[in-house]
Structures are given as structure tokens and as C-alpha cells.
Design an enzyme around this catalytic site. Structure first.
Site, PDB file in Angstrom:
ATOM      1  CB  THR A 323      49.909  41.862  42.548  1.00  0.00           C
ATOM      2  OG1 THR A 323      48.948  40.984  41.940  1.00  0.00           O
ATOM      3  CG2 THR A 323      50.957  42.251  41.533  1.00  0.00           C
ATOM      4  CB  CYS A 324      47.872  42.656  47.445  1.00  0.00           C
ATOM      5  SG  CYS A 324      49.352  42.452  48.402  1.00  0.00           S
ATOM      6  CG  ASP A 325      43.766  41.804  41.841  1.00  0.00           C
ATOM      7  OD1 ASP A 325      43.020  40.795  41.771  1.00  0.00           O
ATOM      8  OD2 ASP A 325      43.448  42.899  41.365  1.00  0.00           O
ATOM      9  CG  ASN A 366      50.349  45.328  45.017  1.00  0.00           C
ATOM     10  OD1 ASN A 366      50.170  44.127  45.143  1.00  0.00           O
ATOM     11  ND2 ASN A 366      49.517  46.208  45.546  1.00  0.00           N
TER      12      ASN A 366
END
Ligand SMILES: *Cc1c(COP(=O)(O)O)cnc(C)c1O
Length: 376
Positions: A323-325, A366
Site C-alpha cells: 500500500t501507499c502508506d 488503496n
């Protein structure tokens, strides 16, 4: 790793990351608990993995259930448990939920303060309550901190208050911390429990039960003591502190019941470096903290990871989710050794993932699907 899970993955080839749970292992674990502690009733902690197949098997084997919400109580009832085999073990309950649990027939509730006792006295008059006492969680890899429980001296007042309000002051509970590696960890809390039994007896209140909680481990990378070793240590401590007046006891295993029964199949999405000269590779999987591996928080739980290339040379990797975290990094402080020959697209098997994975996975962060699960 079980042959049934490997066969399932080889023949069904499920797409995407998924958890596969082998019910034979759950059955073995339940029977091991029952055999090791024959006079202790097992209340499975439903939150560890509430898959209906797991709950039905355990209900059939005679297990009771520790539930933290009305939804979990309904799941346990749907699996075939009767209300007298279910406890509402969360110390933090809405009054409306206590009333709903009571209508479903629940008669055993956890408390750790007088305000909670009062809610129960209003909504479930006459019910049995047990008071949770604090436990420092030393020796546990996933300690439960000070959020639940009160000091034993305060528990005296809480239970006395319950008695005064017409509830049955039934017992004491504690949790020594999840993934507890020390078989002696129950001793201190059992000493406090015995002291509470005596203090309340002097005030005319006869407690009946000690709830020994969970804490029984799953084998991850490090070896853990056998269930029998925990049982011996607990049994000795109960005799030492209670003498001839042995109370009724229950345990609430979650992780120890299902952790070792499950394997997550995942895939390597990317292997990269931050500069050409780096030794450490970043390995990105199609599962991370938000896909079910939340217990890698603070790198607390280190899962064994198998690849099809094990046996060759290994090198340390930073392991991360898709994920984009930026929080979605599994192991970085202590990098994880993986084969040098690992390639993008390789399948990996993450062991010991039967507990605290599916329920921790996000609904669609996401756009990633929640962790799929197959119970076989
Ligand atoms: C989570 C929980 C358990 C299960 O703990 P494990 O360490 O997974 O066995 C047991 N009792 C209570 C009250 C819990 O909250």
C-alpha cells in the site's frame, strides 16, 4: 506447515494473497488444551479468528467462547454454542449491548470498574461478573498493557459493589499478555487472585472462578514451550496459592488455538534498492500491515516465511507491504533474511498466521481486497 494446506494451494491455486486454515490443527490444539488442563473449561477467544467453520468445530468439540461484542456472541450462537457457554469478556461495553447480550441469554460478564458493574446491574440483574486485574505482561511479545483490568486492591471494591447491587461476584480474571514465552507468568496473578478470594471471603463473598485468560503462544521463528509445560506451571501455581480450596478455572486461548493452524500465501511484487550500492534489498509483498499482518507493528511478531528458493544463500531484506502508506513496512529495524535468488513473482508462504490476521485486514485500503480465507 501442513500437507493438507500445501495440497490445497497446489490443487486450487487460489489467486491473490489468502489465508488457509487447517481444521485438523485446530482440533489437535483444542484436544491438547483439554488434555493438559482437564479440570479447566476452554473459552476460545473468538476475536483471534471468527471463521464460522472454526467456531462450529470448537462448539462441536465442547468448547465455550469468550466474546467481545454482541456480533461475536451471535457468531458463537450461530455455530451451535448455547448461551451458558458464552462469556461477554470485554470490560468496555455499551449498556445497550449488555441488554442485548442479556436478551440472548448471556449470564457471565467481565468488569474492571464500578461504572461497568452499575451498567450490568441495570441491564442484567443477578448476572455473574468477574473482575479483571492488571497484569504487567512481562515476557509477552504482544503485551496487553494497562488498558484492561484494575489493581487487585480496587478489585475488592469492584466485586463488593457488584455483590451489593445484587449481581453474583463470581471471580477474577487476568491476561498475562499475548504470545507469552514464560510458563511461570501466571504465578503472580494467581497469588493476587488467591489473596482476593480470601479478602472477599472475610467480607462474606465467596468467589468461585479464576479466568486464566490467554497468552498461550504460537510457534513463529523461535521455539516456544509446549502447552503441557504451561499447564504444569499453572496447576502448580494454583495449588501453591489456593491450597485445598481449588477454584473453578477457565482459559481463553486465541492465538494458541488457531495461530499455528493457518498459512498465508502471498507473492513478491517488487524487489528494489534505494541506491545501486545498497546491500539491503527492499522486498514488497502483495500483503502488508493493512492486508492482515498488523501484528508486525513495532516488529512484535516475526512470522516464519518460506520461499521456493530456501536452502541457498540469503541476505537481509527490508520487507514491506503493497500500500501507499509509509507505515506499511513489516520488518526494517531487524531486517529479514531471504534468499538472494528470490525473484519478482515468487510465491511466499507466511506461517503461523491463523490468528489475528483476517480480522485485522482493512476493507479496501488503496482498493486492496480484504484478506481472503479458506478453512479446510
Ligand atoms: C484477546 C484475548 C484473549 C486471547 O488471547 P491470546 O493471547 O490470543 O490467547 C483472551 N482473553 C481476552 C479477554 C482477550 O481479550
Amino acid at each position: 506447515m501442513t500437507a493438507r494446506i500445501l495440497d490445497f494451494l497446489a490443487s486450487r491455486r487460489p489467486e491473490g494473497p489468502c489465508l488457509v486454515v487447517d481444521l485438523d490443527v485446530v482440533r489437535d490444539n483444542f484436544l491438547t488444551f483439554r488434555h493438559a488442563l482437564p479440570d479447566t473449561r476452554v473459552f476460545y477467544a473468538v476475536k483471534a479468528n471468527p471463521a464460522p467453520e472454526i467456531l462450529s468445530l470448537l462448539a462441536e468439540l465442547g468448547s465455550c467462547f469468550d466474546c467481545a461484542s454482541v456480533a461475536e456472541i451471535q457468531m458463537a450462537l450461530a455455530a451451535g454454542a448455547t448461551a451458558d457457554r458464552i462469556s461477554f469478556g470485554n470490560t468496555i461495553k455499551k449498556e445497550a449491548d449488555i441488554a442485548r447480550a442479556r436478551r440472548l441469554g448471556i449470564d457471565l460478564f467481565a468488569v474492571d470498574c464500578e461504572a461497568e458493574v452499575e451498567k450490568i446491574a441495570r441491564q442484567a440483574p443477578g448476572a455473574r461478573v468477574f473482575c479483571r486485574i492488571l497484569c504487567d505482561g512481562a515476557g509477552a511479545e504482544w503485551p496487553l498493557s494497562r488498558k484492561f483490568g484494575c489493581e487487585p486492591e480496587m478489585a475488592v471494591d469492584v466485586l463488593e459493589h457488584a455483590h451489593r447491587l445484587g449481581l453474583q461476584a463470581y471471580g477474577v480474571s487476568f491476561h498475562v499478555g499475548s504470545q507469552q514465552g514464560n510458563t511461570e507468568a501466571w504465578d503472580g496473578a494467581l497469588a493476587s487472585s488467591a489473596h482476593l478470594f480470601r479478602t472477599l471471603a472475610e467480607r462474606g463473598i465467596q468467589l468461585k472462578m479464576v479466568n486464566l485468560g490467554g497468552g498461550f503462544p504460537t510457534r513463529y521463528l523461535k521455539d516456544v514451550p509446549a502447552t503441557e509445560a504451561y499447564a504444569r506451571s499453572i496447576t502448580d501455581a494454583i495449588r501453591r496459592h489456593f491450597g485445598n480450596a481449588i477454584p473453578e478455572t477457565i482459559i481463553e486461548p486465541g492465538r494458541g488455538m488457531v495461530g499455528g493452524a493457518g498459512i498465508i500465501k502471498a507473492e513478491v511484487v517488487l524487489i528494489s534498492k534505494k541506491q545501486t550500492s545498497d546491500d539491503t534489498r527492499w522486498v514488497f509483498l502483495d500483503i502488508g500491515k493493512f492486508g492482515g499482518l498488523a501484528e508486525t507493528m513495532d516488529e512484535s511478531i516475526r512470522y516464519p516465511i518460506r520461499t521456493g528458493r530456501d536452502g541457498g544463500d540469503v541476505a537481509p531484506c527490508i520487507l514491506a507491504g503493497p500500500t501507499c502508506d509509509s507505515a506499511d513496512v513489516l520488518y526494517e529495524k531487524t531486517p529479514y533474511a531471504l534468499p538472494l535468488s528470490l525473484e519478482i513473482g515468487d510465491e511466499v508462504l507466511i506461517e503461523g498466521t491463523g490468528a489475528y490476521t483476517t480480522t485485522y485486514s482493512a476493507v479496501a485500503f488503496n482498493g486492496f481486497e480484504p484478506l481472503r480465507s479458506y478453512v479446510i
